[in-house]
Scaffold this active site. Structure first.
Site, PDB file in Angstrom:
ATOM      1  N   GLU A 131      12.446  -7.098 -13.259  1.00  0.00           N
ATOM      2  CA  GLU A 131      11.417  -6.622 -14.176  1.00  0.00           C
ATOM      3  C   GLU A 131      10.633  -5.483 -13.531  1.00  0.00           C
ATOM      4  O   GLU A 131      10.386  -5.517 -12.320  1.00  0.00           O
ATOM      5  CB  GLU A 131      10.444  -7.767 -14.515  1.00  0.00           C
ATOM      6  CG  GLU A 131      11.140  -9.042 -14.968  1.00  0.00           C
ATOM      7  CD  GLU A 131      10.250 -10.277 -14.837  1.00  0.00           C
ATOM      8  OE1 GLU A 131       9.008 -10.129 -14.887  1.00  0.00           O
ATOM      9  OE2 GLU A 131      10.793 -11.392 -14.683  1.00  0.00           O
ATOM     10  N   LYS A 133       7.636  -3.602 -12.086  1.00  0.00           N
ATOM     11  CA  LYS A 133       6.355  -4.083 -11.555  1.00  0.00           C
ATOM     12  C   LYS A 133       5.278  -3.090 -11.967  1.00  0.00           C
ATOM     13  O   LYS A 133       5.144  -2.025 -11.384  1.00  0.00           O
ATOM     14  CB  LYS A 133       6.411  -4.216 -10.035  1.00  0.00           C
ATOM     15  CG  LYS A 133       5.138  -4.811  -9.437  1.00  0.00           C
ATOM     16  CD  LYS A 133       5.226  -4.925  -7.923  1.00  0.00           C
ATOM     17  CE  LYS A 133       3.954  -5.523  -7.359  1.00  0.00           C
ATOM     18  NZ  LYS A 133       2.745  -4.736  -7.680  1.00  0.00           N
ATOM     19  N   ASP A 135       1.747  -1.303 -12.422  1.00  0.00           N
ATOM     20  CA  ASP A 135       0.601  -1.103 -11.537  1.00  0.00           C
ATOM     21  C   ASP A 135      -0.662  -1.232 -12.381  1.00  0.00           C
ATOM     22  O   ASP A 135      -1.265  -0.256 -12.812  1.00  0.00           O
ATOM     23  CB  ASP A 135       0.678   0.278 -10.884  1.00  0.00           C
ATOM     24  CG  ASP A 135      -0.203   0.367  -9.652  1.00  0.00           C
ATOM     25  OD1 ASP A 135      -0.688  -0.686  -9.201  1.00  0.00           O
ATOM     26  OD2 ASP A 135      -0.399   1.479  -9.145  1.00  0.00           O
ATOM     27  N   TYR A 248       4.633 -11.248 -18.691  1.00  0.00           N
ATOM     28  CA  TYR A 248       5.782 -11.402 -17.794  1.00  0.00           C
ATOM     29  C   TYR A 248       6.069 -12.852 -17.408  1.00  0.00           C
ATOM     30  O   TYR A 248       7.057 -13.126 -16.725  1.00  0.00           O
ATOM     31  CB  TYR A 248       5.567 -10.581 -16.517  1.00  0.00           C
ATOM     32  CG  TYR A 248       4.334 -10.962 -15.727  1.00  0.00           C
ATOM     33  CD1 TYR A 248       4.305 -12.105 -14.914  1.00  0.00           C
ATOM     34  CD2 TYR A 248       3.179 -10.195 -15.789  1.00  0.00           C
ATOM     35  CE1 TYR A 248       3.182 -12.470 -14.196  1.00  0.00           C
ATOM     36  CE2 TYR A 248       2.041 -10.547 -15.073  1.00  0.00           C
ATOM     37  CZ  TYR A 248       2.053 -11.680 -14.285  1.00  0.00           C
ATOM     38  OH  TYR A 248       0.924 -12.040 -13.588  1.00  0.00           O
ATOM     39  N   LYS A 336       9.177  -2.812  -3.592  1.00  0.00           N
ATOM     40  CA  LYS A 336       8.307  -1.681  -3.899  1.00  0.00           C
ATOM     41  C   LYS A 336       9.044  -0.342  -3.830  1.00  0.00           C
ATOM     42  O   LYS A 336      10.024  -0.182  -3.107  1.00  0.00           O
ATOM     43  CB  LYS A 336       7.117  -1.665  -2.921  1.00  0.00           C
ATOM     44  CG  LYS A 336       6.285  -2.950  -2.909  1.00  0.00           C
ATOM     45  CD  LYS A 336       5.535  -3.182  -4.201  1.00  0.00           C
ATOM     46  CE  LYS A 336       4.325  -2.295  -4.347  1.00  0.00           C
ATOM     47  NZ  LYS A 336       3.236  -2.624  -3.423  1.00  0.00           N
ATOM     48  N   CYS A 430     -10.005  39.008   0.189  1.00  0.00           N
ATOM     49  CA  CYS A 430      -8.627  38.513   0.149  1.00  0.00           C
ATOM     50  C   CYS A 430      -8.135  38.268   1.570  1.00  0.00           C
ATOM     51  O   CYS A 430      -8.231  39.162   2.426  1.00  0.00           O
ATOM     52  CB  CYS A 430      -7.725  39.522  -0.554  1.00  0.00           C
ATOM     53  SG  CYS A 430      -5.971  39.072  -0.508  1.00  0.00           S
ATOM     54  N   CYS A 433      -4.989  41.077   2.077  1.00  0.00           N
ATOM     55  CA  CYS A 433      -5.175  42.545   2.114  1.00  0.00           C
ATOM     56  C   CYS A 433      -6.613  42.967   2.403  1.00  0.00           C
ATOM     57  O   CYS A 433      -6.887  44.147   2.597  1.00  0.00           O
ATOM     58  CB  CYS A 433      -4.709  43.169   0.799  1.00  0.00           C
ATOM     59  SG  CYS A 433      -5.777  42.770  -0.612  1.00  0.00           S
ATOM     60  N   CYS A 448      -7.885  38.477  -6.289  1.00  0.00           N
ATOM     61  CA  CYS A 448      -7.768  39.707  -5.512  1.00  0.00           C
ATOM     62  C   CYS A 448      -7.402  40.813  -6.501  1.00  0.00           C
ATOM     63  O   CYS A 448      -6.369  40.729  -7.174  1.00  0.00           O
ATOM     64  CB  CYS A 448      -6.685  39.572  -4.453  1.00  0.00           C
ATOM     65  SG  CYS A 448      -6.256  41.127  -3.646  1.00  0.00           S
ATOM     66  N   CYS A 453      -1.347  44.194  -3.222  1.00  0.00           N
ATOM     67  CA  CYS A 453      -1.519  43.136  -2.216  1.00  0.00           C
ATOM     68  C   CYS A 453      -0.157  42.501  -1.904  1.00  0.00           C
ATOM     69  O   CYS A 453       0.596  42.142  -2.822  1.00  0.00           O
ATOM     70  CB  CYS A 453      -2.492  42.084  -2.733  1.00  0.00           C
ATOM     71  SG  CYS A 453      -2.683  40.648  -1.650  1.00  0.00           S
TER      72      CYS A 453
END
Length: 693
Positions: A131, A133, A135, A248, A336, A430, A433, A448, A453
Site C-alpha cells: 500500500e 504510505k 505522508d 488503510y 521508505k 552585477c 560585468c 543587470c 553581460c
C-alpha cells in the site's frame, strides 16, 4: 380546565408530517450518496448546482423542524463551537507505528524473519498487501451501529486526541456507514476504522499562497498542513482546509470477522470508507520490492505526497502468531523512499545572472542527498523571498526537491540558530560585468541592464539552442561558455556565420564533433515562427504565447511592429506581456540580431492561410498525461498545433480534451474531478485523422 392543563395544551407542538420526516431522510441519503460519488469515487452523477439545491432544501427543513436534526446529518459537518482543549481518547486496540526499511536488504531480512517466526521454508512465498504510505496524519474513527461517534489522532499509540468534530468537516468521511454495493456485508455493530488524513499537493500550494497573501507563515509541507488543520480547536477553521482521507485498516470490530488485510481494503469502500486504489495483493517479497520501485517512479505524478510503501502480511490469523514489539508490529514494514525534504546548512548565499539579466540569490549548501540526488545549491528566487523566509548565511534549513524540480529552501530552522548567522545583502552591481543593478517598480527581481553581460549571453545561447527553441543538438552550457570565451559569439546571430574550422578551436573538439555541431546549426535554419519567437527569449513569452502570436499575426514583421493595443486584443496576452514584446522589438540591438539571423538563412515553414478542414482542432485545448504508444508527447503537441489546437501544461476548466496514455499521472485524477472530457490514444488519433473509423 386547570391552568396546568391549559399550559400543557398550549405548549404541545404539532406533530411533524410523515412526508416531511420521509423527505428529510431521503435528502440525507441522497446527499451522502453524492458525497460518496464525488469524494470517494471521483465520479459525480449530478452537477454542483443540483447538489447545492439538495443541501439547501435539507437545511431549510431542519431549520423549520429542529427536532429532526441528528448528529449524522450532512448539515452537521460544520458549525461546531471551538473546544477549550482536546479530550483524551483511548484506543480499544493500540495504533502501533511501523518499523522503517531504507534498503532492499532490510526488506529481505523482514521477509526472512517472518519465515523464521512462522517456521516456514526459506523459499516460501508469503502473500502480502502493498500500500502507498501516505505522508499525513493517522487517525481512528469509531462507528457504532454505522454512525460515526468519535474520532481521534494516533497520539502515543494507546491514547489519542479527540478530533471528532474536525473529522466531520472532511467530506470524504461518511457520517453513517451503509452497504453501498450488492455484495457489501452488513455494517458491523462497531467498527474502528483507521486512516490517513492528507492534503493534496495542489491544494496545499493554494493554501500556502493564501496564507502568504494574508501575511501568515506558510506550512513547510502538506503533512504539516494536514496535521495543523486537523488539530485546530475551532472546527470551523478545519472546515476551510482542503483535507481528504484514505482508510488503510481496522482496530476493534464487532459483528464482522475479517480474515485478510486485502478483505479489509476491499470491504471498507463497500460501506463508504475510501481506500487507496493503488493498493495491491502480491505474492513473495520480490513483488513487494518491484512495487516499491514502480511507485517511487510514479511518486511525483501523484496528486498527494507518499514517502514509501507499507508491506503487510495478508493473512490476519498470522498477525496474532507474529505478534508485536514494544511499539511496532512484526507483520508489517514501511519501506521508505529517498526523502524529498532534508535538513542541511547554508554555507553562503551568492547571486547568479540569468539570460534576461535577472539576478537571483542562490544558497550554497552543505552537500546533502535529497530525492536521490546530492544537492549543494538551491534557489532562493529573489531578495524579497529571502527577507520573507528570513534565511541567513549559516542557518540550518529545510530543503526540498521533488522529481526534476530545482531544489529550493523551504524554511530556516530558527531553533538551531547560534547568533553567528549573517543576514543576506543584495549586491548593488552585477557580479559578472559590474554594471549597476536595476529594479523596476512592482517587480521583485533585480536585473543587470548590460545586454553584453557574459552570463546573460551564455544562458541566452543555451536557451536559443534548447530542444523546444531552435533545437541545436550539442550546444549546451560548456560549449556556450567556450564560444563566448573564445570571442566567437557576441550574440546568437553569430552562430550561423561560424565554420567547422571555428569549432575546431573549442576545447575537446575534433573534426567529427566540430562537423556535427556545424551541421546541427545549419539544420536549425529551417524552423517555425513559434519556435523562433520562443528562442529569442522575450520576457513573459513562453511556448504557448509564441504559438498564439504566430497564429494571430502570421508573420514576424507584423509581430515586430504590433502596438500594445493590438497585442492586448489577443486572448491570453496581458499588459505585462504586451509591454515586454513592444520593448523587445523597439530595442535597436535586438532588431540587428534578428536581421542578422534572417540574412544567415533562417526560414519559417509556410504560414499560408489554411483551409477550414485543415484547422479541425481550432479553438480546442488539449492536455496529455501518461505515455503514448504511437508518438512522443512533443510530436502529439505539434500535431495538435498544426491543426489549430492548443496544448496546455495542466488541467483546468478551460481544457476541452484530456488525452490519457499509459500510466497517467495526477492530471488524470484532477480531470475526473473537474468532469473534463477524457479520451484515449485511439480516439485522439481519429480526431487528428491518423486512425480509420
Amino acid at each position: 380546565m386547570a391552568e396546568s392543563e391549559k399550559d400543557a395544551k398550549q405548549e404541545k407542538k404539532p406533530e411533524i408530517p410523515p412526508e416531511i420526516i420521509e423527505r428529510v431522510k431521503k435528502l440525507r441519503e441522497e446527499i451522502e450518496y453524492h458525497n460518496y460519488r464525488y469524494y470517494v469515487l471521483d465520479s459525480p452523477v449530478i452537477s454542483d448546482a443540483e447538489y447545492d439545491a439538495l443541501m439547501r432544501e435539507l437545511k431549510e427543513l431542519e431549520a423549520k423542524y429542529p427536532e429532526l436534526v441528528t448528529p449524522d446529518s450532512p448539515t452537521q459537518r460544520v458549525g461546531y463551537p471551538p473546544a477549550k482543549e482536546f479530550r483524551q481518547v483511548p484506543h480499544a486496540e493500540p495504533m502501533l507505528s511501523l518499523d522503517d526499511a531504507m534498503t532492499e536488504e532490510e526488506v529481505y531480512e523482514f521477509d526472512r524473519r517472518i519465515k523464521r517466526l512462522l517456521n516456514l521454508p526459506e523459499d516460501a512465498q508469503i502473500e502480502y498487501t502493498v500500500e502507498p504510505k501516505l505522508d499525513g496524519l493517522a487517525v481512528e474513527l469509531v462507528y457504532e451501529n454505522g454512525v460515526f461517534t468519535v474520532g481521534s489522532t494516533r497520539g502515543d499509540g494507546y491514547v489519542g486526541e479527540d478530533v471528532t468534530n474536525n473529522l466531520k468537516t472532511i467530506k470524504s468521511i461518511p457520517l453513517r456507514l451503509r452497504p453501498l454495493t450488492d455484495d457489501a456485508p452488513p455494517v458491523p455493530k462497531r467498527l474502528d476504522a483507521r486512516g490517513e488524513v492528507f492534503m493534496e499537493k495542489e491544494k496545499f500550494k493554494q493554501l500556502n499562497e493564501e496564507r502568504i497573501k494574508k501575511g501568515e507563515p506558510p506550512f513547510a509541507n502538506p503533512r504539516n498542513a494536514a496535521a495543523g488543520s486537523l488539530r485546530q480547536l475551532d472546527p470551523n477553521i478545519t472546515a476551510q482546509r482542503p483535507l481528504d482521507i484514505f482508510f488503510y485498516g481496522v482496530g476493534k470490530v464487532e459483528g464482522h470477522k475479517f480474515k485478510t488485510q486485502w478483505e479489509v481494503l476491499t470491504t471498507l469502500p463497500k460501506w463508504g470508507l475510501k481506500t487507496n486504489p493503488l493498493c495491491r495483493l502480491i505474492k513473495g517479497i520480490k513483488e513487494a520490492i518491484a512495487y516499491h520501485h514502480e511507485l517511487e517512479k510514479k511518486r511525483d505524478e501523484l496528486p498527494y505526497e507518499i514517502d514509501g510503501v507499507v508491506i503487510k502480511v495478508n493473512d490476519l490469523s498470522l498477525w496474532e502468531k507474529l505478534g508485536t514489539k514494544a511499539r511496532s508490529p512484526r507483520y508489517a514494514l514501511a519501506y521508505k523512499f529517498e526523502p524529498t525534504q532534508v535538513t542541511t546548512q547554508v554555507l553562503d548565499i551568492v547571486v547568479q545572472v540569468g539570460r534576461t539579466g535577472a539576478v537571483t540569490p542562490v544558497a550554497i549548501l552543505k552537500p546533502v542527498k535529497v530525492g536521490g540526488v546530492i544537492v549543494s545549491r538551491a534557489t532562493l528566487h529573489n531578495e524579497d523571498e529571502v527577507r520573507r523566509k528570513d534565511i541567513r548565511i549559516g542557518d540550518w534549513v529545510l530543503v526540498q526537491r521533488a522529481g526534476d524540480v530545482i531544489p529550493e529552501v523551504v524554511m530556516p530552522i530558527k531553533e538551531r540558530r547560534t547568533g553567528k548567522e549573517k543576514p543576506f545583502e543584495m549586491p548593488k552591481t552585477c557580479p559578472v560585468c559590474g554594471s549597476k543593478l536595476v529594479r523596476k517598480p512592482g517587480e521583485a527581481v533585480w536585473r543587470c541592464p548590460n545586454k553584453n553581460c557574459y552570463a546573460q549571453l551564455v544562458r541566452h545561447l543555451q536557451h536559443f539552442a534548447s530542444r523546444n527553441a531552435m533545437d541545436i543538438e550539442g550546444l549546451g552550457e560548456q560549449v556556450a561558455k567556450a564560444l563566448v570565451d573564445m570571442g566567437l559569439v557576441r550574440d546568437v546571430g553569430d552562430l550561423y556565420y561560424l565554420s567547422v574550422e571555428d569549432f575546431l578551436q573549442l576545447p575537446g573538439f575534433a573534426l567529427k564533433k566540430a562537423q556535427n555541431l556545424y551541421n546541427a546549426i545549419q539544420k536549425s535554419k529551417k524552423t517555425t515562427l513559434p519556435r523562433f519567437l520562443y528562442a529569442l527569449g522575450i520576457r513573459h513569452v513562453g511556448e504557448v504565447a509564441a504559438q498564439t502570436l504566430a497564429e494571430h499575426f502570421k508573420s514576424l514583421d507584423k509581430i515586430m511592429n504590433a502596438s500594445m493595443a493590438e497585442l492586448m486584443a489577443i486572448p491570453g496576452v496581458g499588459p505585462e506581456m504586451a509591454r515586454s514584446i513592444v520593448e523587445y522589438f523597439r530595442n535597436p540591438h535586438n532588431r540587428e540580431v534578428i536581421e542578422k539571423l534572417l540574412k544567415a538563412g533562417i526560414e519559417f515553414e509556410d504560414l499560408k492561410e489554411e483551409k477550414p478542414e485543415e484547422k479541425s482542432l481550432k479553438g480546442l485545448t488539449f492536455v496529455f498525461t501518461g505515455a503514448l504508444k504511437t508518438m512522443t508527447r512533443d510530436e502529439a503537441k505539434k500535431k495538435v498545433q498544426a491543426l489549430g489546437g492548443k496544448v496546455a501544461s495542466d488541467v483546468s476548466r478551460n481544457v476541452d480534451y484530456v488525452v490519457v496514455g499509459e500510466k497517467p499521472g495526477s492530471k488524470f485524477t484532477r480531470a475526473q474531478r473537474l468532469g473534463l472530457k477524457i479520451i484515449g490514444e485511439d480516439e485522439f488519433l481519429k480526431m487528428i485523422g491518423e486512425k480509420k473509423e
